[in-house]
Design an enzyme around this catalytic site. Structure first.
Site, PDB file in Angstrom:
ATOM      1  N   GLY A  88       8.210   3.361 -15.992  1.00  0.00           N
ATOM      2  CA  GLY A  88       8.237   2.019 -16.031  1.00  0.00           C
ATOM      3  C   GLY A  88       7.034   1.321 -15.416  1.00  0.00           C
ATOM      4  N   GLY A 103      11.336   3.949  -2.873  1.00  0.00           N
ATOM      5  CA  GLY A 103      12.739   4.638  -3.393  1.00  0.00           C
ATOM      6  C   GLY A 103      13.340   5.519  -2.492  1.00  0.00           C
ATOM      7  N   PRO A 105       7.728  19.193  -2.591  1.00  0.00           N
ATOM      8  CA  PRO A 105       6.352  19.325  -2.892  1.00  0.00           C
ATOM      9  C   PRO A 105       6.176  19.559  -4.480  1.00  0.00           C
ATOM     10  CG  PRO A 105       7.223  20.811  -1.046  1.00  0.00           C
ATOM     11  CD  PRO A 105       8.514  20.284  -1.515  1.00  0.00           C
ATOM     12  N   LYS A 123       6.800   8.574   3.503  1.00  0.00           N
ATOM     13  CA  LYS A 123       6.265   7.555   3.272  1.00  0.00           C
ATOM     14  C   LYS A 123       6.332   7.691   1.674  1.00  0.00           C
ATOM     15  CE  LYS A 123       3.073   7.180   7.079  1.00  0.00           C
ATOM     16  NZ  LYS A 123       1.772   7.242   7.691  1.00  0.00           N
ATOM     17  N   GLY A 156       4.680   7.295  -4.864  1.00  0.00           N
ATOM     18  CA  GLY A 156       4.648   6.803  -6.219  1.00  0.00           C
ATOM     19  C   GLY A 156       3.285   6.078  -6.652  1.00  0.00           C
ATOM     20  N   GLU A 157       2.751   5.500  -5.402  1.00  0.00           N
ATOM     21  CA  GLU A 157       1.615   4.455  -5.930  1.00  0.00           C
ATOM     22  C   GLU A 157       0.273   4.974  -5.456  1.00  0.00           C
ATOM     23  OE1 GLU A 157       3.258   0.147  -6.567  1.00  0.00           O
ATOM     24  OE2 GLU A 157       4.724   1.545  -5.609  1.00  0.00           O
TER      25      GLU A 157
HETATM   26 MO1  MOS Z   1       5.831  -0.094  -8.647  1.00  0.00          MO
HETATM   27  S1  MOS Z   1       4.483  -1.349  -9.570  1.00  0.00           S
HETATM   28  O1  MOS Z   1       6.382  -1.076  -7.408  1.00  0.00           O
HETATM   29  O2  MOS Z   1       7.215  -0.252  -9.899  1.00  0.00           O
END
Ligand code: MOS
Length: 698
Positions: free
Chosen positions: A238, A504, A589, A658, A661-662
């Site tokens: 997504g 998440g 990991p 922490k 993902g980003e």
């Molecule tokens: Mo991410 S851009 O917060 O799904």
């Protein structure tokens, strides 16, 4: 099962494979468009062919005459919706057109082919109005947005900026640009909708947030909470574009209502370039003042970006600049251009990814002007507390990331020689991303056979969320992982936050931990002698999150890139990139490594390839496909090496984690442009680093 049977395993920290990996590999995992039942039919979205105007006529007869076409949904026969916050969702409500590709009809067919043929035959006439799709920093119509995405303030200023720039020994004053970037996840957006009753619907949607889609869809149809159940068991990526309800959900529900049977609406790849959001292009002016010793005296970061005529979406491009480096004076501003284009939205690290590109690129220019090592310049400007809020950091190991990354990369070793026309250069840049948490709820239930069901409306969009939550639950329940069945991906489960903002694992993991702990307490209270099959506990983290002490919570990283630049062709290759991150405790990991490499890959793609283009003559995208919108493929990516520090932070959540993902996409592009400069002395300040730009500057 008695307490004596319980032992204390440590699933958290282990490299488990994805729970659903086998199902995905053998094709057993079902996605939103694959819930088509016998009676289901297909809706094909028809987008506007003009960028601005009014629909004067919809001639449905030609479409209806196509064999297999059941009906045509348009503003003349669509159910009237109740207003929701996101005006992009108010589809087919009137004759206005706000951008090229805006849905103006859905042709419903017994097969996908029939729907598509009907869509091709549908005739729509428009009154075309003048439109404007080009972002310019000098547009007289720029507006000051009320606030930025996620509620951040539009403008902030502290200290005496003018004095800081005046007394600086060295000033960097440059403009940086980033283009339209598109999410384009592997699985295009899709929704299957079925009305079970006039006020009750079931939806299979490809979403990062089933709870939110359930709420918003119900609201749009004027129904109460829980009227729309949303299932999203498996989601093929997504990157933010499925973070909130998208128009396909509303269109599928409208279509299913019109023909009174289930309808699947699948976006084509082209449609995903128009209908689900994208990263705004940015024009950023960065001014850095510094003493000869390399201490910043002022940071100014002014961004111009775009939104649509439908609503203001203002990306928080300068937000990270408020927190990253110490400086006595600081100004961060955002201006918005309302254009006749689709509304931009979230794309992996909204704000941080383009904003840190500009500031980190400017830091490299400052290091060059000062004759300082760019690693040392960054370390020299390390703040004691958060420069914006003055709060203590829960943990901040940026310096350690820079030092450890430099060691692993061999930063201090002599740069390798190039061969022939290929010159070699190296660059570094910093990464940061906030450690967010959002309220969520979860339920844990004990079964007589000693197993547990743990339920939460979390979303696994390919990240491995289902797997890490099972690990977290197993530890909290104090049982081996194979005794836990994890249920995610449905709004029918306890309400949870979305898979967004890298929050998440932290948000859902906290809820899963609390529900599991409470169940353990209950099991202890009833003792082993009492039948406990079905005994369950449900936890909601809203209160404990609001009771958390105020601290500045961020993840950090340092990225090092080696670039080879061809002085004859201008080509840039990145054979080697290395990232070192401080992201708290790593829950898994194997999956973390994959997330961080994925982020850096996307960062390299942003640096070198990706560029959405809008045609000023027709107001349409000209490269809404994978042939023309270039995304890094295997052959474009060399060796990506990721490491993380053993970071301990007790001020986050029960796992001490922490988000991951980003942060991987943040900083990569600046490390690339720094490496290109190091190789051939050329500064590319507008992404992507295309060979024609390099050649022109050589
Ligand atoms: Mo991410 S851009 O917060 O799904």
């Amino acid at each position: 099962m008695t307490r004596a049977e319980l032992r204390r395993p440590h699933a958290v920290g282990s490299a488990y494979e994805r729970v659903e990996g086998r199902d995905k590999v053998v094709g057993a995992a079902r996605y939103a468009a694959e819930f088509v039942r016998d009676e289901a039919c297909h809706g094909w979205i028809v987008g506007s062919t003009v960028a601005r105007g009014r629909i004067t006529e919809v001639d449905t007869a030609t479409a209806a005459a196509v064999p297999g076409v059941i009906d045509v949904l348009w503003h003349g026969n669509a159910h009237r919706l109740t207003e929701v916050d996101d005006a992009e969702l108010m589809v087919l409500q009137d004759d206005r057109v706000q951008y090229h590709g805006r849905p103006v009809a859905v042709v419903i067919g017994r097969t996908l082919e029939a729907a598509r043929a009907g869509a091709a035959a549908l005739r729509i006439d428009y009154d075309v109005e003048p439109f404007h799709v080009q972002l310019s920093a000098h547009d007289p119509d720029l507006v000051v947005p009320d606030e930025l995405n996620a509620g951040f303030p539009t403008d902030t200023e502290s200290g005496d900026v003018e004095a800081g720039l005046t007394r600086a020994d060295v000033v960097v004053d440059q403009e940086y640009r980033t283009p339209h970037l598109h999410n384009v996840p592997m699985e295009p957006h899709a929704t299957t909708a079925r009305w079970d009753a006039a006020d009750q619907a079931t939806v299979y949607d490809s979403t990062q947030n089933s709870s939110e889609v359930s709420r918003t869809a119900a609201q749009a149809f004027g129904l109460g909470a829980g009227a729309v159940t949303v299932h999203s068991e498996h989601v093929g990526g997504g990157f933010g574009s499925k973070g909130t309800t998208r128009p396909n959900v509303i269109l599928a529900l409208l279509a299913a209502r019109l023909v009174d049977r289930p309808v699947t609406v699948t976006l084509t790849r082209e449609m995903t370039f128009h209908l689900v959001g994208y990263r705004t292009p940015t024009i950023q002016r960065v001014r850095l003042g510094a003493t000869a010793a390399g201490r910043l005296t002022a940071i100014v970061h002014e961004t111009v970006e775009q939104s649509s005529r439908l609503l203001d979406f203002a990306e928080q491009t300068g937000e990270s600049t408020r927190h990253m480096y110490a400086a006595p004076a600081r100004r961060v501003t955002h201006r918005l251009s309302r254009l006749d284009v689709p509304t931009p939205r979230w794309l992996r690290a909204p704000g941080e990814a383009p904003g840190m590109f500009a500031v980190e690129a400017a830091m490299d220019e400052l290091a060059e002007q000062l004759g300082l090592d760019p690693v040392e310049l960054r370390i020299a400007n390390e703040p004691e507390t958060d420069p914006d809020s003055g709060l203590r950091f829960s943990s901040r190991h940026y310096v350690e990331c820079l030092r450890e990354g430099a060691r692993l990369f061999g930063w201090s070793r002599p740069r390798p020689q190039g061969t022939g026309p290929w010159r070699v250069g190296r660059g570094v840049a910093g990464s940061t991303y906030p450690a967010y948490q959002q309220p969520s709820s979860a339920r844990a239930t004990a079964r007589a056979d000693g197993t547990f069901d743990v339920e939460i409306a979390a979303a696994d969009i390919g990240t491995g969320a289902r797997t890490v939550l099972r690990q977290i639950a197993a530890d909290a329940l104090q049982v081996p992982i194979d005794r836990v069945r994890m249920h995610v991906g449905s709004s029918a489960l306890p309400q949870a936050s979305g898979a967004g903002g890298s929050s998440g694992t932290a948000s859902w993991g906290r809820a899963v931990t609390r529900a599991s702990e409470q169940l353990c307490d209950r099991l202890t209270a009833v003792g082993g002698a009492v039948p406990f099959d079905g005994l369950s506990a449900e936890a909601d983290t809203t209160d404990e999150l609001s009771a958390q002490p105020a601290l500045a919570r961020f993840a950090y990283g340092a990225q090092f890139v080696e670039a080879r630049v061809n002085t004859i062709t201008g080509e840039v290759r990145v054979p080697r990139a290395l990232g070192t991150f401080a992201v708290g405790r790593v829950v898994n990991p194997r999956l973390a490594r994959s997330q961080l490499i994925g982020g850096m890959t996307m960062g390299l793609s942003m640096a070198l390839l990706e560029e959405g283009r809008w045609d000023p003559a027709f107001g349409d995208t000209v490269n809404d496909n994978f042939a023309d919108y270039h995304i890094a493929a295997n052959a474009d990516i060399g060796d990506i090496d990721v490491h993380w520090l053993d970071e301990q932070d007790d001020h986050l959540n029960p796992m001490g984690s922490k988000g991951i993902g980003e942060i991987g996409i943040v900083g990569t592009a600046a490390a690339v442009t720094a490496a290109v400069h190091d190789a051939v002395g050329v500064r590319i300040r507008d992404l992507p680093v295309r060979l024609d730009k390099v050649l022109a500057a050589l």
